[in-house]
Design a protein around this motif. Structure first.
Motif, PDB file in Angstrom:
ATOM      1  N   CYS A 105      41.160  41.588  31.940  1.00 29.95           N
ATOM      2  CA  CYS A 105      40.154  42.410  32.584  1.00 29.95           C
ATOM      3  C   CYS A 105      40.791  42.900  33.878  1.00 29.95           C
ATOM      4  O   CYS A 105      41.365  42.107  34.630  1.00 29.95           O
ATOM      5  CB  CYS A 105      38.898  41.598  32.904  1.00 29.95           C
ATOM      6  N   ILE A 106      40.730  44.190  34.118  1.00 26.76           N
ATOM      7  CA  ILE A 106      41.292  44.788  35.322  1.00 26.76           C
ATOM      8  C   ILE A 106      40.150  45.390  36.130  1.00 26.76           C
ATOM      9  O   ILE A 106      39.356  46.157  35.601  1.00 26.76           O
ATOM     10  CB  ILE A 106      42.329  45.871  34.984  1.00 26.76           C
TER      11      ILE A 106
ATOM     12  N   SER B 117      46.653  50.070  47.624  1.00 18.05           N
ATOM     13  CA  SER B 117      45.610  50.165  46.596  1.00 18.05           C
ATOM     14  C   SER B 117      45.208  48.756  46.226  1.00 18.05           C
ATOM     15  O   SER B 117      45.902  47.793  46.546  1.00 18.05           O
ATOM     16  CB  SER B 117      46.121  50.918  45.370  1.00 18.05           C
ATOM     17  N   ARG B 118      44.109  48.642  45.531  1.00 17.14           N
ATOM     18  CA  ARG B 118      43.604  47.321  45.241  1.00 17.14           C
ATOM     19  C   ARG B 118      43.141  47.219  43.804  1.00 17.14           C
ATOM     20  O   ARG B 118      42.096  47.729  43.438  1.00 17.14           O
ATOM     21  CB  ARG B 118      42.452  47.012  46.203  1.00 17.14           C
ATOM     22  N   SER B 119      43.965  46.580  42.970  1.00 20.90           N
ATOM     23  CA  SER B 119      43.606  46.256  41.587  1.00 20.90           C
ATOM     24  C   SER B 119      43.875  44.780  41.355  1.00 20.90           C
ATOM     25  O   SER B 119      44.851  44.236  41.872  1.00 20.90           O
ATOM     26  CB  SER B 119      44.420  47.072  40.584  1.00 20.90           C
ATOM     27  N   GLU B 120      43.024  44.156  40.591  1.00 23.75           N
ATOM     28  CA  GLU B 120      43.181  42.741  40.257  1.00 23.75           C
ATOM     29  C   GLU B 120      42.999  42.584  38.758  1.00 23.75           C
ATOM     30  O   GLU B 120      42.304  43.384  38.127  1.00 23.75           O
ATOM     31  CB  GLU B 120      42.124  41.888  40.980  1.00 23.75           C
ATOM     32  N   SER B 121      43.620  41.564  38.169  1.00 21.33           N
ATOM     33  CA  SER B 121      43.457  41.325  36.737  1.00 21.33           C
ATOM     34  C   SER B 121      43.330  39.834  36.458  1.00 21.33           C
ATOM     35  O   SER B 121      43.825  38.999  37.222  1.00 21.33           O
ATOM     36  CB  SER B 121      44.627  41.917  35.949  1.00 21.33           C
ATOM     37  N   ASN B 122      42.651  39.530  35.359  1.00 17.67           N
ATOM     38  CA  ASN B 122      42.450  38.151  34.945  1.00 17.67           C
ATOM     39  C   ASN B 122      42.515  38.092  33.424  1.00 17.67           C
ATOM     40  O   ASN B 122      41.788  38.805  32.740  1.00 17.67           O
ATOM     41  CB  ASN B 122      41.097  37.631  35.439  1.00 17.67           C
ATOM     42  N   LYS B 123      43.393  37.229  32.881  1.00 14.96           N
ATOM     43  CA  LYS B 123      43.533  37.055  31.431  1.00 14.96           C
ATOM     44  C   LYS B 123      42.650  35.941  30.884  1.00 14.96           C
ATOM     45  O   LYS B 123      42.543  35.783  29.691  1.00 14.96           O
ATOM     46  CB  LYS B 123      44.990  36.727  31.093  1.00 14.96           C
ATOM     47  N   SER B 124      42.033  35.187  31.761  1.00 19.37           N
ATOM     48  CA  SER B 124      41.272  34.016  31.348  1.00 19.37           C
ATOM     49  C   SER B 124      39.871  34.376  30.857  1.00 19.37           C
ATOM     50  O   SER B 124      39.293  35.387  31.249  1.00 19.37           O
ATOM     51  CB  SER B 124      41.157  33.054  32.537  1.00 19.37           C
ATOM     52  N   THR B 125      39.324  33.493  30.027  1.00 21.94           N
ATOM     53  CA  THR B 125      37.928  33.652  29.612  1.00 21.94           C
ATOM     54  C   THR B 125      36.993  33.099  30.691  1.00 21.94           C
ATOM     55  O   THR B 125      35.798  33.367  30.655  1.00 21.94           O
ATOM     56  CB  THR B 125      37.656  32.928  28.278  1.00 21.94           C
ATOM     57  N   ALA B 126      37.544  32.343  31.625  1.00 22.47           N
ATOM     58  CA  ALA B 126      36.758  31.846  32.763  1.00 22.47           C
ATOM     59  C   ALA B 126      36.797  32.889  33.880  1.00 22.47           C
ATOM     60  O   ALA B 126      37.817  33.562  34.082  1.00 22.47           O
ATOM     61  CB  ALA B 126      37.334  30.528  33.263  1.00 22.47           C
ATOM     62  N   PHE B 127      35.708  33.009  34.606  1.00 23.61           N
ATOM     63  CA  PHE B 127      35.656  33.967  35.712  1.00 23.61           C
ATOM     64  C   PHE B 127      36.622  33.560  36.812  1.00 23.61           C
ATOM     65  O   PHE B 127      36.744  32.378  37.141  1.00 23.61           O
ATOM     66  CB  PHE B 127      34.240  34.061  36.295  1.00 23.61           C
ATOM     67  N   ALA B 128      37.298  34.549  37.392  1.00 23.54           N
ATOM     68  CA  ALA B 128      38.156  34.354  38.562  1.00 23.54           C
ATOM     69  C   ALA B 128      37.611  35.230  39.675  1.00 23.54           C
ATOM     70  O   ALA B 128      37.236  36.384  39.445  1.00 23.54           O
ATOM     71  CB  ALA B 128      39.597  34.725  38.253  1.00 23.54           C
ATOM     72  N   LEU B 129      37.553  34.683  40.896  1.00 23.44           N
ATOM     73  CA  LEU B 129      37.038  35.392  42.063  1.00 23.44           C
ATOM     74  C   LEU B 129      38.177  36.094  42.784  1.00 23.44           C
ATOM     75  O   LEU B 129      39.224  35.505  43.039  1.00 23.44           O
ATOM     76  CB  LEU B 129      36.357  34.410  43.018  1.00 23.44           C
ATOM     77  N   PHE B 130      37.962  37.360  43.117  1.00 21.97           N
ATOM     78  CA  PHE B 130      38.898  38.137  43.926  1.00 21.97           C
ATOM     79  C   PHE B 130      38.125  38.712  45.102  1.00 21.97           C
ATOM     80  O   PHE B 130      36.993  39.160  44.947  1.00 21.97           O
ATOM     81  CB  PHE B 130      39.512  39.277  43.108  1.00 21.97           C
ATOM     82  N   HIS B 131      38.740  38.706  46.279  1.00 23.02           N
ATOM     83  CA  HIS B 131      38.101  39.304  47.445  1.00 23.02           C
ATOM     84  C   HIS B 131      39.177  39.746  48.421  1.00 23.02           C
ATOM     85  O   HIS B 131      40.304  39.271  48.392  1.00 23.02           O
ATOM     86  CB  HIS B 131      37.121  38.337  48.119  1.00 23.02           C
TER      87      HIS B 131
END
Length: 160
Positions: free
Chosen positions: A90-91, A104-118
Motif C-alpha cells: 500500500c502506497i 516529497s512524501r510517499s510511504e509504503s507498507n507490505k504488511s497486512t498489519a497497519f503501520a503508522l507514518f507521520h
C-alpha cells in the motif's frame, strides 16, 4: 554534607539571566522572531477506507487560502496496510495543488498489519489563492486491496 533542595536551585540560578519579560530577549541564533502565523487548519478521517485501485484514491483533503509571501508547514499522519502478503504494498502520499513542496512524501507498507507514518513537509510555493493538500493511497501492483485509517492533515500558514 547534606544540602537542601533550595541550595540546588540557588546554585543553578547563580549567573543565570532571570528573564521576566519577553522584550528582554534578543534575536540570537535559532530564535525566530520574524515569522507570523497567518492561519491554521486541519482535516481528519478516522474511519477505514479500502481500495482495489492502482491509481490514487483520496482519503483526506485540506484547502486553505494563502498569499504569495507565505509558507505552509503541513503535518500529516496515517496508518496503511495491504491485504496480500506476496510482495505487494500500500502506497500513501501527501500531495497538493498550487504547491511547491521541499522534497516529497510517499510511504509504503507490505504488511497486512497497519503501520503508522507521520511527519511534516514544507510548502514554499508563492501561490496567492487556494492551496490544497491531500493524502492519497493506492496499490503498488494488481492484486489484493489496500487500507488506510486515522489520517489527518494540519496546515500552518506563516508569513515570511
Amino acid at each position: 554534607e547534606s544540602r537542601g533542595l533550595g541550595d540546588v536551585y540557588k546554585r543553578q540560578a547563580n549567573g543565570a539571566n532571570n528573564i521576566t519579560n519577553t522584550n528582554q530577549l534578543t534575536n540570537g541564533a535559532g530564535f525566530i522572531t520574524a515569522t507570523d502565523v497567518r492561519s491554521m487548519n486541519e482535516a481528519a478521517s478516522t474511519g477505514q477506507s479500502t481500495s482495489t485501485s492502482n491509481s490514487n484514491t483520496t482519503k483526506v483533503t485540506l484547502s486553505i487560502p494563502t498569499v504569495s509571501n507565505s509558507r505552509v508547514l503541513v503535518n500529516y499522519a496515517f496508518e496503511i496496510a495491504h491485504s496480500d502478503t506476496s510482495n505487494k504494498s500500500c502506497i500513501a502520499t501527501v500531495e497538493g495543488t498550487n504547491v511547491s513542496f521541499v522534497g516529497s512524501r510517499s510511504e509504503s507498507n507490505k504488511s497486512t498489519a497497519f503501520a503508522l507514518f507521520h511527519g511534516s513537509i514544507l510548502d514554499i510555493g508563492s501561490h496567492t489563492g487556494t492551496r490544497s493538500y491531500r493524502i492519497v493511497f493506492r496499490r503498488s501492483t494488481s492484486g489484493g486491496s489496500v487500507r488506510i485509517r486515522n489520517a489527518y492533515l494540519t496546515a500552518i500558514e506563516m508569513s515570511v
